[in-house]
Motif scaffolding. Structure first.
Motif, PDB file in Angstrom:
ATOM      1  N   LEU A  58       0.835  -1.195   0.000  1.00  0.00           N
ATOM      2  CA  LEU A  58       0.000   0.000   0.000  1.00  0.00           C
ATOM      3  C   LEU A  58       0.869   1.244   0.000  1.00  0.00           C
ATOM      4  O   LEU A  58       0.414   2.343  -0.246  1.00  0.00           O
ATOM      5  N   ALA A  82      -0.917  -1.705  -7.459  1.00  0.00           N
ATOM      6  CA  ALA A  82      -2.309  -2.143  -7.383  1.00  0.00           C
ATOM      7  C   ALA A  82      -2.447  -3.549  -7.954  1.00  0.00           C
ATOM      8  O   ALA A  82      -3.133  -4.415  -7.395  1.00  0.00           O
ATOM      9  N   ARG A  85      -1.004  -6.032  -5.473  1.00  0.00           N
ATOM     10  CA  ARG A  85      -1.944  -6.263  -4.363  1.00  0.00           C
ATOM     11  C   ARG A  85      -3.067  -7.189  -4.794  1.00  0.00           C
ATOM     12  O   ARG A  85      -3.478  -8.094  -4.069  1.00  0.00           O
ATOM     13  N   ASN A  86      -3.550  -6.936  -6.004  1.00  0.00           N
ATOM     14  CA  ASN A  86      -4.670  -7.726  -6.498  1.00  0.00           C
ATOM     15  C   ASN A  86      -4.301  -9.197  -6.632  1.00  0.00           C
ATOM     16  O   ASN A  86      -5.100 -10.076  -6.335  1.00  0.00           O
ATOM     17  N   PHE A  91      -6.103  -8.895   2.097  1.00  0.00           N
ATOM     18  CA  PHE A  91      -6.127  -8.088   3.312  1.00  0.00           C
ATOM     19  C   PHE A  91      -7.295  -8.466   4.224  1.00  0.00           C
ATOM     20  O   PHE A  91      -8.414  -8.673   3.758  1.00  0.00           O
ATOM     21  N   TYR A 114     -11.618  -6.515 -10.015  1.00  0.00           N
ATOM     22  CA  TYR A 114     -10.419  -5.789 -10.440  1.00  0.00           C
ATOM     23  C   TYR A 114      -9.380  -6.692 -11.074  1.00  0.00           C
ATOM     24  O   TYR A 114      -8.453  -6.222 -11.713  1.00  0.00           O
TER      25      TYR A 114
ATOM     26  N   ARG B 323     -11.049  -0.394  -2.077  1.00  0.00           N
ATOM     27  CA  ARG B 323     -11.005  -0.833  -3.465  1.00  0.00           C
ATOM     28  C   ARG B 323      -9.567  -0.810  -3.983  1.00  0.00           C
ATOM     29  O   ARG B 323      -9.154  -1.693  -4.739  1.00  0.00           O
ATOM     30  N   LYS B 324      -8.812   0.205  -3.559  1.00  0.00           N
ATOM     31  CA  LYS B 324      -7.411   0.256  -3.981  1.00  0.00           C
ATOM     32  C   LYS B 324      -6.641  -0.911  -3.383  1.00  0.00           C
ATOM     33  O   LYS B 324      -5.815  -1.540  -4.047  1.00  0.00           O
ATOM     34  N   ALA B 325      -6.915  -1.210  -2.102  1.00  0.00           N
ATOM     35  CA  ALA B 325      -6.226  -2.337  -1.463  1.00  0.00           C
ATOM     36  C   ALA B 325      -6.550  -3.630  -2.198  1.00  0.00           C
ATOM     37  O   ALA B 325      -5.716  -4.524  -2.314  1.00  0.00           O
ATOM     38  N   MET B 326      -7.778  -3.730  -2.697  1.00  0.00           N
ATOM     39  CA  MET B 326      -8.192  -4.933  -3.411  1.00  0.00           C
ATOM     40  C   MET B 326      -7.612  -4.991  -4.824  1.00  0.00           C
ATOM     41  O   MET B 326      -7.831  -5.941  -5.547  1.00  0.00           O
ATOM     42  N   GLY B 327      -6.925  -3.913  -5.214  1.00  0.00           N
ATOM     43  CA  GLY B 327      -6.226  -3.954  -6.492  1.00  0.00           C
ATOM     44  C   GLY B 327      -6.786  -3.041  -7.567  1.00  0.00           C
ATOM     45  O   GLY B 327      -6.414  -3.168  -8.735  1.00  0.00           O
ATOM     46  N   ALA B 328      -7.691  -2.121  -7.198  1.00  0.00           N
ATOM     47  CA  ALA B 328      -8.196  -1.190  -8.204  1.00  0.00           C
ATOM     48  C   ALA B 328      -7.104  -0.210  -8.583  1.00  0.00           C
ATOM     49  O   ALA B 328      -6.442   0.355  -7.715  1.00  0.00           O
TER      50      ALA B 328
END
Lengths: 232, 412
Positions: A58, A82, A85-86, A91, A114, B323-328
């Motif tokens: 992050l 990003a 992370r995806n 998390f 995503y 949403r960013k943490a989820m990869g957006a």
């Protein structure tokens, strides 16, 4: 080498504060192998939140290197992070962070949206993840129709749905009573037994006791790194 | 990738619409008003145009006119510009010269004046009075309902009038008007006939035909304007193209007025096409003004959308962080909020289209006009409302896209 999910070396993170720079991490070196279950502890201000953000991609370090699954990620762009992370990280947050108006199923589908997964496959994988955490009967409930423990399990299912190489939990039981906390920690232990690599950031020794390894930070540095013989 | 996540974007947008019904309704009100205004105007303008085109097609497509000077707006007779003053008014000799041509079926000097009609204390509004000859209906169309038209013997100034049926209804109600004496602008006239103008004939507001009287009668009894009121109407023979008849008339008039080659014409010719163009450009100008005015409403609507999207972005900071943490990626977050803004404005636009069409229908009923179905403007309005959402949503969406995930997740 390829066995290491996480390898950080001389990790430094400084924050500007009123013209001065505050060092939150001062050169931390740490490796976590595949299928390890690690608790990161430390008093507030020790840098564990900073470390958690860095490990979760992050945030990027001011200095040092971070290899995640063999990939150097410490100097990637926002969008590249990003994507990492995806793909690599699941998390689990203290406050669950579920979308309040979406069903459990849709919440779990989110990372797959995503990842660009088609809607049918999304649904199938979300159902599978929810089944893994024992919520197959609560899939169409909204977060406000679920108990705290159930919400956190939805969040865990969401973290797992992308089959990440690292499950990263930040005070996962901070908002739960002790019975429910035990229940959630049992879920973590089961996942660990199934081969999942887990990092839990916590300040509660009773939670850290579930991990097989406890890393303690102090003043932005490694204070101790011990194995829990009790946990398996 | 953008299309793949469109369903997610629209789903989020509808969700947030559902949760904030009142807020969303107020937000899109500006867009609704703006689009409704444009749509109402478009449907009226379309109706007027349809009417004009129908009129030109049915009434008298080949008739054209010679005037002293053609201007899109009436000229002030007291202050004529120099280029008008040097021209002689059109006259009988001009009409005679054109009438003698074999290609021309009829040509005559006519005049138009505006007066009220009166019968025993009942008055009409100011209407258009034609001073014409006995062949008026051959040239401009229409049907005689009762009585008769002028006899050639009445053309030298007899006080007789052929009444238009609507004015007659107003003056006489159920009484038979034939033979009654009415006053036109204070001058006594005998009604000899009832005439109905051709269906779909276009008459600009305030220029309804009220009566037709002999040209000489009009010339003797009323002051008239030699520039705006006096004209020669020309009807070519069947089969003669208007352009040819027009060219021949120009030649005949130049001979009659002894104009040498190289000298400019001292008259203007107006064809139906030109009238059509003029009216068309006037309606376009009117429409343009309305669009400009309603785009102010659209602008206000757009700013409202921007403001509410800023609030929405702030409200959902944690969601953005998640949403960013989820990869957006940035682009995906940007897209999500753009879709949300565009969904809002599109909804406003669709409501505006319906409201505008309803207003248009009501106005048309009130003004007794024809209806036009402005499909193109409905499409335009839809596209424009989406664009408004995209344009005004860009700033808030960009703010969301640039949020730092750590900060956003920590947001209370």
């Amino acid at each position: 080498m390829s066995d290491r999910v996480i390898h950080v070396e001389e990790l430094v993170r400084e924050y500007p504060m009123g013209g001065e720079k505050v060092l939150a991490l001062r050169g931390l070196t740490l490796s976590i192998r595949r299928n390890e279950y690690v608790a990161i502890m430390g008093p507030s201000g020790s840098g564990k939140s900073t470390l958690m953000n860095l490990l979760g991609c992050l945030d990027t370090p001011s200095g040092g290197d971070y290899w995640l699954n063999g990939q150097e990620v410490s100097r990637l762009t926002d969008d590249a992070l990003a994507r990492v992370r995806n793909k690599e990280i699941g998390f689990v947050f203290q406050t669950f962070n579920l979308l309040p108006r979406a069903s459990a199923l849709h919440n779990v589908e989110l990372p797959l949206v995503y990842a660009g997964v088609g809607s049918r496959e999304r649904r199938e994988r979300a159902v599978r993840a929810l089944t893994r955490v024992g919520l197959q009967n609560r899939m169409h409930h909204r977060p406000n129709e679920l108990s705290g423990g159930q919400r956190q399990r939805v969040a865990i299912a969401r973290a797992l749905v992308n089959e990440p190489s690292l499950l990263l939990a930040d005070e996962p039981t901070g908002n739960l009573d002790s019975t429910t906390s035990e229940e959630i920690m049992r879920v973590f232990s089961e996942l660990h037994a199934q081969g999942q690599t887990i990092v839990v950031v916590t300040h509660e020794p009773s939670i850290a006791a579930h991990a097989e390894r406890v890393v303690v930070l102090r003043d932005g540095k490694l204070d101790s790194d011990t194995r829990n013989r009790a946990a398996a | 990738m953008i299309l793949r996540n469109l369903d997610e974007g629209i789903g989020i947008a509808l969700d947030s619409l559902r949760t904030n019904k009142l807020r969303s309704a107020l937000t899109i009100l500006g867009v609704v008003i703006g689009v409704a205004t444009v749509m109402a105007m478009a449907s009226i303008v379309e109706g007027v145009r349809t009417q004009i085109f129908n009129a030109m097609n049915t009434a008298s497509p080949n008739t054209f006119y010679v005037v002293r000077f053609f201007s899109q707006t009436p000229l002030n007779p007291q202050h004529l510009p120099y280029e008008v003053r040097i021209r002689p008014p059109v006259n009988d000799r001009d009409a005679e010269a054109i009438r003698r041509m074999p290609e021309v079926e009829h040509a005559a000097l006519w005049v138009q004046v505006f007066y009220r009609l009166e019968y025993q204390g009942v008055q009409t509004q100011t209407v258009l009075i034609y001073g014409a000859d006995q062949r008026y209906m051959d040239v401009l169309g229409g049907t005689l309902l009762r009585g008769r038209f002028f006899a050639p013997g009445e053309l030298d100034g007899e006080p007789v009038a052929v009444l238009e049926v609507e004015s007659a209804d107003r003056l006489f109600g159920r009484i038979d008007p034939i033979g009654k004496r009415i006053r036109i602008g204070g001058v006594a006239m005998t009604v000899i006939g009832l005439y109905q103008r051709p269906e779909n004939m276009f008459e600009p507001p305030g220029q309804q035909i009220g009566a037709i009287i002999p040209f000489e009668t009009a010339r003797r009894n009323y002051p008239y304007d030699e520039t705006n009121g006096l004209f020669i109407s020309i009807k070519p023979h069947e089969g003669i193209p208007v352009t040819r008849a027009k060219d021949l008339s120009i030649a005949a008039l130049r001979r009659a007025r002894s104009l040498r080659p190289g000298m400019p014409n001292t008259f203007d010719i107006i064809t139906q096409d030109q009238i059509l163009d003029t009216i068309s450009s006037l309606t376009s100008a009117f429409f343009g003004v309305m669009v400009a005015l309603s785009s102010v409403a659209l602008l206000v609507g757009g700013i409202g959308v921007m403001a509410i999207m800023m609030v929405s972005v702030t409200d959902r900071t944690r969601e953005i962080g998640l949403r960013k943490a989820m990869g957006a990626t940035r682009q995906e977050i940007l897209w999500q909020f753009l879709v949300e803004a565009a969904t809002l404005t599109l909804l406003g636009g669709l409501i505006g289209i319906v409201v505008g069409l309803l207003v248009g229908v009501v106005l048309k009923q009130l003004m007794d006009m024809q209806s036009g179905v402005p499909l193109w403007s409905a499409l335009m309005a839809t596209v424009v409302s989406i664009l408004i959402g995209l344009v005004f949503g860009l700033y808030p969406a960009n703010r969301a896209a640039r949020m730092d995930p750590v900060e956003a997740l920590r947001h209370e």
